[in-house]
Write a protein that holds these residues in place. Structure first.
Motif, PDB file in Angstrom:
ATOM      1  N   ARG A  43       0.811  -1.219   0.000  1.00 18.73           N
ATOM      2  CA  ARG A  43       0.000   0.000   0.000  1.00 18.73           C
ATOM      3  C   ARG A  43       0.845   1.271   0.000  1.00 18.73           C
ATOM      4  O   ARG A  43       0.330   2.358  -0.215  1.00 18.73           O
ATOM      5  CB  ARG A  43      -0.904   0.028   1.246  1.00 18.73           C
ATOM      6  CG  ARG A  43      -1.905  -1.077   1.295  1.00 18.73           C
ATOM      7  CD  ARG A  43      -2.617  -1.161   2.645  1.00 18.73           C
ATOM      8  NE  ARG A  43      -3.326   0.065   2.942  1.00 18.73           N
ATOM      9  CZ  ARG A  43      -3.128   0.801   4.034  1.00 18.73           C
ATOM     10  NH1 ARG A  43      -2.245   0.456   4.933  1.00 18.73           N
ATOM     11  NH2 ARG A  43      -3.827   1.894   4.238  1.00 18.73           N
ATOM     12  N   GLY A  44       2.134   1.146   0.323  1.00 14.39           N
ATOM     13  CA  GLY A  44       2.973   2.326   0.434  1.00 14.39           C
ATOM     14  C   GLY A  44       2.684   3.123   1.698  1.00 14.39           C
ATOM     15  O   GLY A  44       3.026   4.305   1.797  1.00 14.39           O
ATOM     16  N   ARG A  45       2.048   2.508   2.683  1.00 13.82           N
ATOM     17  CA  ARG A  45       1.732   3.097   3.989  1.00 13.82           C
ATOM     18  C   ARG A  45       2.054   2.059   5.049  1.00 13.82           C
ATOM     19  O   ARG A  45       1.323   1.074   5.177  1.00 13.82           O
ATOM     20  CB  ARG A  45       0.247   3.432   4.104  1.00 13.82           C
ATOM     21  CG  ARG A  45      -0.183   4.726   3.500  1.00 13.82           C
ATOM     22  CD  ARG A  45      -1.692   4.916   3.713  1.00 13.82           C
ATOM     23  NE  ARG A  45      -2.045   5.128   5.100  1.00 13.82           N
ATOM     24  CZ  ARG A  45      -2.017   6.305   5.718  1.00 13.82           C
ATOM     25  NH1 ARG A  45      -1.616   7.376   5.077  1.00 13.82           N
ATOM     26  NH2 ARG A  45      -2.370   6.414   6.965  1.00 13.82           N
ATOM     27  N   PRO A  46       3.122   2.253   5.805  1.00 17.42           N
ATOM     28  CA  PRO A  46       3.451   1.268   6.841  1.00 17.42           C
ATOM     29  C   PRO A  46       2.305   1.084   7.827  1.00 17.42           C
ATOM     30  O   PRO A  46       1.516   2.009   8.073  1.00 17.42           O
ATOM     31  CB  PRO A  46       4.662   1.874   7.547  1.00 17.42           C
ATOM     32  CG  PRO A  46       5.184   2.923   6.632  1.00 17.42           C
ATOM     33  CD  PRO A  46       4.034   3.381   5.793  1.00 17.42           C
ATOM     34  N   ILE A  47       2.222  -0.116   8.358  1.00 16.25           N
ATOM     35  CA  ILE A  47       1.245  -0.433   9.401  1.00 16.25           C
ATOM     36  C   ILE A  47       2.052  -0.755  10.655  1.00 16.25           C
ATOM     37  O   ILE A  47       2.805  -1.725  10.686  1.00 16.25           O
ATOM     38  CB  ILE A  47       0.359  -1.628   9.009  1.00 16.25           C
ATOM     39  CG1 ILE A  47      -0.423  -1.308   7.734  1.00 16.25           C
ATOM     40  CG2 ILE A  47      -0.589  -1.982  10.165  1.00 16.25           C
ATOM     41  CD1 ILE A  47      -1.119  -2.512   7.128  1.00 16.25           C
ATOM     42  N   GLU A  48       1.899   0.080  11.665  1.00 23.55           N
ATOM     43  CA  GLU A  48       2.630  -0.100  12.919  1.00 23.55           C
ATOM     44  C   GLU A  48       1.701  -0.760  13.934  1.00 23.55           C
ATOM     45  O   GLU A  48       0.525  -0.401  14.029  1.00 23.55           O
ATOM     46  CB  GLU A  48       3.103   1.254  13.442  1.00 23.55           C
ATOM     47  CG  GLU A  48       4.038   1.968  12.480  1.00 23.55           C
ATOM     48  CD  GLU A  48       4.368   3.391  12.887  1.00 23.55           C
ATOM     49  OE1 GLU A  48       3.780   3.900  13.886  1.00 23.55           O
ATOM     50  OE2 GLU A  48       5.204   4.009  12.211  1.00 23.55           O
ATOM     51  N   TRP A  63      -7.752   1.405  15.521  1.00 21.48           N
ATOM     52  CA  TRP A  63      -6.976   1.697  14.315  1.00 21.48           C
ATOM     53  C   TRP A  63      -6.945   3.204  14.126  1.00 21.48           C
ATOM     54  O   TRP A  63      -7.985   3.849  14.088  1.00 21.48           O
ATOM     55  CB  TRP A  63      -7.615   1.019  13.102  1.00 21.48           C
ATOM     56  CG  TRP A  63      -7.199   1.576  11.769  1.00 21.48           C
ATOM     57  CD1 TRP A  63      -5.940   1.921  11.372  1.00 21.48           C
ATOM     58  CD2 TRP A  63      -8.050   1.865  10.662  1.00 21.48           C
ATOM     59  NE1 TRP A  63      -5.960   2.396  10.088  1.00 21.48           N
ATOM     60  CE2 TRP A  63      -7.257   2.370   9.619  1.00 21.48           C
ATOM     61  CE3 TRP A  63      -9.424   1.733  10.439  1.00 21.48           C
ATOM     62  CZ2 TRP A  63      -7.776   2.752   8.393  1.00 21.48           C
ATOM     63  CZ3 TRP A  63      -9.935   2.105   9.215  1.00 21.48           C
ATOM     64  CH2 TRP A  63      -9.105   2.604   8.203  1.00 21.48           C
ATOM     65  N   PHE A  64      -5.741   3.750  14.048  1.00 22.61           N
ATOM     66  CA  PHE A  64      -5.552   5.172  13.797  1.00 22.61           C
ATOM     67  C   PHE A  64      -4.980   5.338  12.398  1.00 22.61           C
ATOM     68  O   PHE A  64      -3.929   4.780  12.085  1.00 22.61           O
ATOM     69  CB  PHE A  64      -4.549   5.784  14.798  1.00 22.61           C
ATOM     70  CG  PHE A  64      -5.094   5.946  16.184  1.00 22.61           C
ATOM     71  CD1 PHE A  64      -5.518   7.182  16.628  1.00 22.61           C
ATOM     72  CD2 PHE A  64      -5.163   4.871  17.053  1.00 22.61           C
ATOM     73  CE1 PHE A  64      -5.998   7.348  17.915  1.00 22.61           C
ATOM     74  CE2 PHE A  64      -5.643   5.027  18.330  1.00 22.61           C
ATOM     75  CZ  PHE A  64      -6.065   6.267  18.765  1.00 22.61           C
ATOM     76  N   ARG A  65      -5.649   6.103  11.575  1.00 22.69           N
ATOM     77  CA  ARG A  65      -5.121   6.435  10.247  1.00 22.69           C
ATOM     78  C   ARG A  65      -4.392   7.761  10.411  1.00 22.69           C
ATOM     79  O   ARG A  65      -4.999   8.822  10.475  1.00 22.69           O
ATOM     80  CB  ARG A  65      -6.254   6.555   9.235  1.00 22.69           C
ATOM     81  CG  ARG A  65      -5.764   6.884   7.847  1.00 22.69           C
ATOM     82  CD  ARG A  65      -6.907   6.874   6.837  1.00 22.69           C
ATOM     83  NE  ARG A  65      -6.488   7.430   5.591  1.00 22.69           N
ATOM     84  CZ  ARG A  65      -5.762   6.798   4.674  1.00 22.69           C
ATOM     85  NH1 ARG A  65      -5.403   5.560   4.890  1.00 22.69           N
ATOM     86  NH2 ARG A  65      -5.412   7.387   3.560  1.00 22.69           N
ATOM     87  N   LEU A  66      -3.065   7.651  10.484  1.00 22.31           N
ATOM     88  CA  LEU A  66      -2.241   8.830  10.676  1.00 22.31           C
ATOM     89  C   LEU A  66      -1.877   9.430   9.320  1.00 22.31           C
ATOM     90  O   LEU A  66      -2.245   8.897   8.276  1.00 22.31           O
ATOM     91  CB  LEU A  66      -0.987   8.463  11.477  1.00 22.31           C
ATOM     92  CG  LEU A  66      -1.274   7.806  12.838  1.00 22.31           C
ATOM     93  CD1 LEU A  66      -0.005   7.325  13.491  1.00 22.31           C
ATOM     94  CD2 LEU A  66      -2.034   8.754  13.746  1.00 22.31           C
TER      95      LEU A  66
END
Length: 186
Positions: A43-48, A63-66
């Motif tokens: 996705r090109g968006r890391p998931i921490e 879940w926080f979408r930063l």
């Protein structure tokens, strides 16, 4: 993906999960952290992932979408299997592109924002651009869909784990994968 009456069409969700996991080349046994890493790269968006002492009673995960990444907080005070399920549930929201509860202030999200884990690096803009799903029951379609997604992935991961080759030799593993009956996303 939803029928006219709003109930998830399970077979479509199963197909979507299987396709995703096959495309990500997720090996058995399922490692939820590895799944999140691979999905983040795709996705090109890391998931921490953050183990956190979320208050009880309350949600098990958030879940926080930063601004430039996603952060999933899951209940520290639970067993590993349940923690994996919580993370997969939150991934179900993320994958389903479910709308957030942005703008709704509650004690759980405020505690995390005011006392984040030391390894979480809040960046400029994160404080004002946080979206999340936060429910403690499954009475809306998004919660049912996220829960079904988590169950499907965990169920298939269990089946594949039973079939996975315990051998350390890559050649033996390749032969075993070729000759055994695989279900799930393989």
């Amino acid at each position: 993906m939803l029928s006219r009456i709003g109930r998830p069409r399970e077979w479509l969700l199963r197909r979507r999960c299987r396709t995703l996991l096959r495309d990500l080349d997720v090996p058995a046994p399922l490692d939820v952290g590895d799944l999140c890493r691979r999905l983040g790269e795709q996705r090109g968006r890391p998931i921490e992932l953050y183990e956190y002492p979320i208050r009880v009673p309350g949600p098990f995960g958030l879940w926080f979408r930063l601004r430039d990444r996603d952060a999933i907080f899951y209940q520290r005070e639970s067993v590993r299997w349940h923690q994996d399920h919580i993370i997969l549930h939150e991934l179900g929201h993320l994958l389903g592109q479910h709308p957030s509860d942005a703008g709704v202030l509650d004690a759980d999200t405020e505690v995390i924002r005011n006392d984040p884990p030391t390894e979480l690096d809040w960046q400029e803009g994160d404080e004002g651009d946080v979206s999340r799903r936060r429910r403690t029951c499954y009475d809306d379609r998004y919660e049912r869909e996220a829960e079904l997604c988590a169950t499907i992935i965990q169920e298939w991961g269990s089946v594949l784990a039973a079939d996975s080759a315990p051998a350390d030799d890559p050649a033996e593993q390749r032969i075993s994968r070729s000759l055994t009956h695989h279900q799930g996303w393989r």
